[in-house]
Write an enzyme that holds these catalytic residues in place. Structure first.
Site, PDB file in Angstrom:
ATOM      1  N   ASN A  85       0.803  -1.221   0.000  1.00  0.00           N
ATOM      2  CA  ASN A  85       0.000   0.000   0.000  1.00  0.00           C
ATOM      3  C   ASN A  85       0.844   1.282   0.000  1.00  0.00           C
ATOM      4  OD1 ASN A  85      -2.409   1.792   0.947  1.00  0.00           O
ATOM      5  ND2 ASN A  85      -0.937   1.938   2.624  1.00  0.00           N
ATOM      6  N   TYR A 151       2.881  10.022 -11.938  1.00  0.00           N
ATOM      7  CA  TYR A 151       2.092   9.269 -10.936  1.00  0.00           C
ATOM      8  C   TYR A 151       1.245   8.216 -11.657  1.00  0.00           C
ATOM      9  CZ  TYR A 151      -1.192   7.973  -7.285  1.00  0.00           C
ATOM     10  OH  TYR A 151      -1.949   7.237  -6.393  1.00  0.00           O
ATOM     11  N   LYS A 155       1.342   4.075 -11.354  1.00  0.00           N
ATOM     12  CA  LYS A 155       0.198   3.222 -11.001  1.00  0.00           C
ATOM     13  C   LYS A 155      -0.175   2.278 -12.160  1.00  0.00           C
ATOM     14  CE  LYS A 155      -0.365   4.249  -6.706  1.00  0.00           C
ATOM     15  NZ  LYS A 155      -0.286   3.236  -5.651  1.00  0.00           N
TER      16      LYS A 155
HETATM   17  P1  NDP Z   1      -1.234   8.583   2.887  1.00  0.00           P
HETATM   18  O1  NDP Z   1      -0.303   9.683   2.550  1.00  0.00           O
HETATM   19  O2  NDP Z   1      -2.273   8.852   3.937  1.00  0.00           O
HETATM   20  O3  NDP Z   1      -0.416   7.264   3.284  1.00  0.00           O
HETATM   21  C1  NDP Z   1       0.733   6.873   2.599  1.00  0.00           C
HETATM   22  C2  NDP Z   1       1.465   5.813   3.388  1.00  0.00           C
HETATM   23  O4  NDP Z   1       2.604   5.376   2.638  1.00  0.00           O
HETATM   24  C3  NDP Z   1       1.960   6.322   4.730  1.00  0.00           C
HETATM   25  O5  NDP Z   1       1.695   5.371   5.727  1.00  0.00           O
HETATM   26  C4  NDP Z   1       3.466   6.459   4.521  1.00  0.00           C
HETATM   27  O6  NDP Z   1       4.151   6.155   5.717  1.00  0.00           O
HETATM   28  C5  NDP Z   1       3.745   5.376   3.474  1.00  0.00           C
HETATM   29  N1  NDP Z   1       4.944   5.696   2.730  1.00  0.00           N
HETATM   30  C6  NDP Z   1       5.145   6.735   1.886  1.00  0.00           C
HETATM   31  N2  NDP Z   1       6.405   6.761   1.447  1.00  0.00           N
HETATM   32  C7  NDP Z   1       7.049   5.706   2.033  1.00  0.00           C
HETATM   33  C8  NDP Z   1       8.372   5.207   1.979  1.00  0.00           C
HETATM   34  N3  NDP Z   1       9.321   5.798   1.238  1.00  0.00           N
HETATM   35  N4  NDP Z   1       8.678   4.111   2.710  1.00  0.00           N
HETATM   36  C9  NDP Z   1       7.738   3.509   3.470  1.00  0.00           C
HETATM   37  N5  NDP Z   1       6.470   3.924   3.559  1.00  0.00           N
HETATM   38  C10 NDP Z   1       6.115   5.019   2.847  1.00  0.00           C
HETATM   39  O7  NDP Z   1      -1.929   8.169   1.508  1.00  0.00           O
HETATM   40  P2  NDP Z   1      -3.022   7.049   1.133  1.00  0.00           P
HETATM   41  O8  NDP Z   1      -3.421   6.262   2.298  1.00  0.00           O
HETATM   42  O9  NDP Z   1      -4.058   7.740   0.358  1.00  0.00           O
HETATM   43  O10 NDP Z   1      -2.170   6.190   0.108  1.00  0.00           O
HETATM   44  C11 NDP Z   1      -1.980   4.793   0.221  1.00  0.00           C
HETATM   45  C12 NDP Z   1      -1.919   4.186  -1.166  1.00  0.00           C
HETATM   46  O11 NDP Z   1      -3.159   4.398  -1.824  1.00  0.00           O
HETATM   47  C13 NDP Z   1      -0.844   4.785  -2.073  1.00  0.00           C
HETATM   48  O12 NDP Z   1      -0.245   3.747  -2.815  1.00  0.00           O
HETATM   49  C14 NDP Z   1      -1.653   5.709  -2.995  1.00  0.00           C
HETATM   50  O13 NDP Z   1      -1.013   5.887  -4.231  1.00  0.00           O
HETATM   51  C15 NDP Z   1      -2.918   4.901  -3.122  1.00  0.00           C
HETATM   52  N6  NDP Z   1      -4.109   5.643  -3.565  1.00  0.00           N
HETATM   53  C16 NDP Z   1      -4.540   6.744  -2.865  1.00  0.00           C
HETATM   54  C17 NDP Z   1      -5.658   7.422  -3.306  1.00  0.00           C
HETATM   55  C18 NDP Z   1      -6.168   8.658  -2.651  1.00  0.00           C
HETATM   56  O14 NDP Z   1      -6.938   9.399  -3.283  1.00  0.00           O
HETATM   57  N7  NDP Z   1      -5.825   8.932  -1.419  1.00  0.00           N
HETATM   58  C19 NDP Z   1      -6.412   6.953  -4.478  1.00  0.00           C
HETATM   59  C20 NDP Z   1      -5.847   5.803  -5.128  1.00  0.00           C
HETATM   60  C21 NDP Z   1      -4.745   5.169  -4.664  1.00  0.00           C
HETATM   61  P3  NDP Z   1       5.427   6.935   6.291  1.00  0.00           P
HETATM   62  O15 NDP Z   1       5.350   8.348   5.763  1.00  0.00           O
HETATM   63  O16 NDP Z   1       5.284   6.832   7.769  1.00  0.00           O
HETATM   64  O17 NDP Z   1       6.583   6.167   5.766  1.00  0.00           O
HETATM   65  C1  8X3 Z   2      -5.085   8.822  -6.265  1.00  0.00           C
HETATM   66  C2  8X3 Z   2      -6.247   9.278  -7.063  1.00  0.00           C
HETATM   67  O1  8X3 Z   2      -6.993  10.869  -8.924  1.00  0.00           O
HETATM   68  O2  8X3 Z   2      -5.425  11.724  -7.262  1.00  0.00           O
HETATM   69  O3  8X3 Z   2      -4.456   7.721  -6.834  1.00  0.00           O
HETATM   70  O4  8X3 Z   2      -4.695  10.177  -8.935  1.00  0.00           O
HETATM   71  S1  8X3 Z   2      -5.803  10.561  -8.089  1.00  0.00           S
END
Ligand code: NDP
Ligand code: 8X3
Length: 250
Positions: A85, A151, A155
């Site tokens: 994730n 980005y 993905k």
């Molecule tokens: P958040 O920013 O809330 O969470 C991201 C998480 O990733 C954090 O726990 C962070 O932990 C971890 N992370 C980031 N960089 C690193 C790194 N270098 N090493 C280890 N851990 C890392 O975002 P989301 O919960 O929204 O995102 C989670 C996933 O969902 C991502 O893959 C995102 O692309 C995907 N996603 C999100 C969407 C959205 O609209 N929010 C939509 C579609 C997909 P820490 O900083 O403590 O390391």
């Molecule tokens: C996160 C959703 O639309 O910001 O993956 O790319 S969007």
């Protein structure tokens, strides 16, 4: 027997909500992330419900990643479920003015980090001929939008890698699937816009998905019977029709 799940990016958003959801269902947890304080506080909270081990590493660092997973104590060595994730968007710029550090971050975390973690976890799954991997993709992995360039590329790569994993791990009976959310209200936009107030506007004027909505879908996927693999799910807020069409009301 209780299962064990390893969740990357468990300190925030979707990963954190998934930790809480899985803990409710008696799944042992290995929670990963860079922010140690948050990992400790989530561990303290969830230990009332399940067994929790934390791993504090940056998925960009190949050696650190392999070492962290290698260091798991005996009780957590068998990983039944891997939830890849960890990830974020960094910046929203046209390709001609994009920032190289942002590009590195997205490819290194979203793509290479996912590969390093998988490389560390898969061997014990192939050996036991069982396991379940869920990669968190995105609607951005299915559709490119203006300024989404790298980005969206990262993905799209996650989805291609998911399909490749499903093919290669098929002889071992390992389930592989992707959950692809649209707009989810997490720290995602704060990271993308580097703390700029603009981030707050992303979720205004409509009801975005919440991290818990995705966590419930992940639990649904991992709780199917052995013959059922949820291979690919696209989930959008009702207000969102595509990456660029969102019905907003102000
Ligand atoms: P958040 O920013 O809330 O969470 C991201 C998480 O990733 C954090 O726990 C962070 O932990 C971890 N992370 C980031 N960089 C690193 C790194 N270098 N090493 C280890 N851990 C890392 O975002 P989301 O919960 O929204 O995102 C989670 C996933 O969902 C991502 O893959 C995102 O692309 C995907 N996603 C999100 C969407 C959205 O609209 N929010 C939509 C579609 C997909 P820490 O900083 O403590 O390391
Ligand atoms: C996160 C959703 O639309 O910001 O993956 O790319 S969007």
């Amino acid at each position: 027997m209780r299962k064990t799940a390893l969740i990357t990016g468990a300190t925030s958003g979707i990963g954190k909500a998934t930790a809480y959801e899985l803990a409710k269902h008696d799944i042992n947890l290995i929670l990963c992330g860079r922010r140690l304080e948050r990992l400790n506080s989530i561990k303290n909270d969830l230990e009332r419900l399940t067994h929790v081990h934390i791993l504090n590493f940056d998925v960009r660092d190949k050696n650190e990643t392999l070492k962290a997973i290698e260091s798991l104590p005996k009780a957590f060595k068998i990983i039944d479920i891997l939830i890849n994730n960890a990830g974020n968007a960094h910046g929203l710029d046209p390709i001609q003015t994009g920032n190289l550090d942002d590009w590195d971050a997205m490819m290194d975390i979203n793509v290479k980090g996912l590969l390093y973690v998988s490389k560390a976890v898969i061997p014990q799954m192939t050996e036991r001929q069982t396991g379940h991997i869920i990669n968190i993709g995105s609607s951005a992995g299915k559709e490119v939008y203006p300024k989404g360039n790298v980005y969206c590329g990262s993905k799209h790569a996650v989805l291609a890698i998911t399909e490749g994993m499903r093919m290669d791990l098929n002889p071992f009976g390992i389930k592989v699937g992707a959950v692809n959310p649209g707009l989810v209200e997490t720290e995602f936009s704060k990271v993308r816009f580097k703390g700029d107030a603009m981030a707050e506007n992303v979720y205004k004027g409509y009801k975005a998905l919440q991290a818990e909505d995705i966590a419930e879908i992940i639990y649904f996927a991992i709780s199917r019977p052995p013959h059922v693999n949820i291979a690919d799910v696209l989930v959008l807020p009702t207000a969102q029709a595509s990456s660029t069409i969102v019905k907003k009301e102000f």
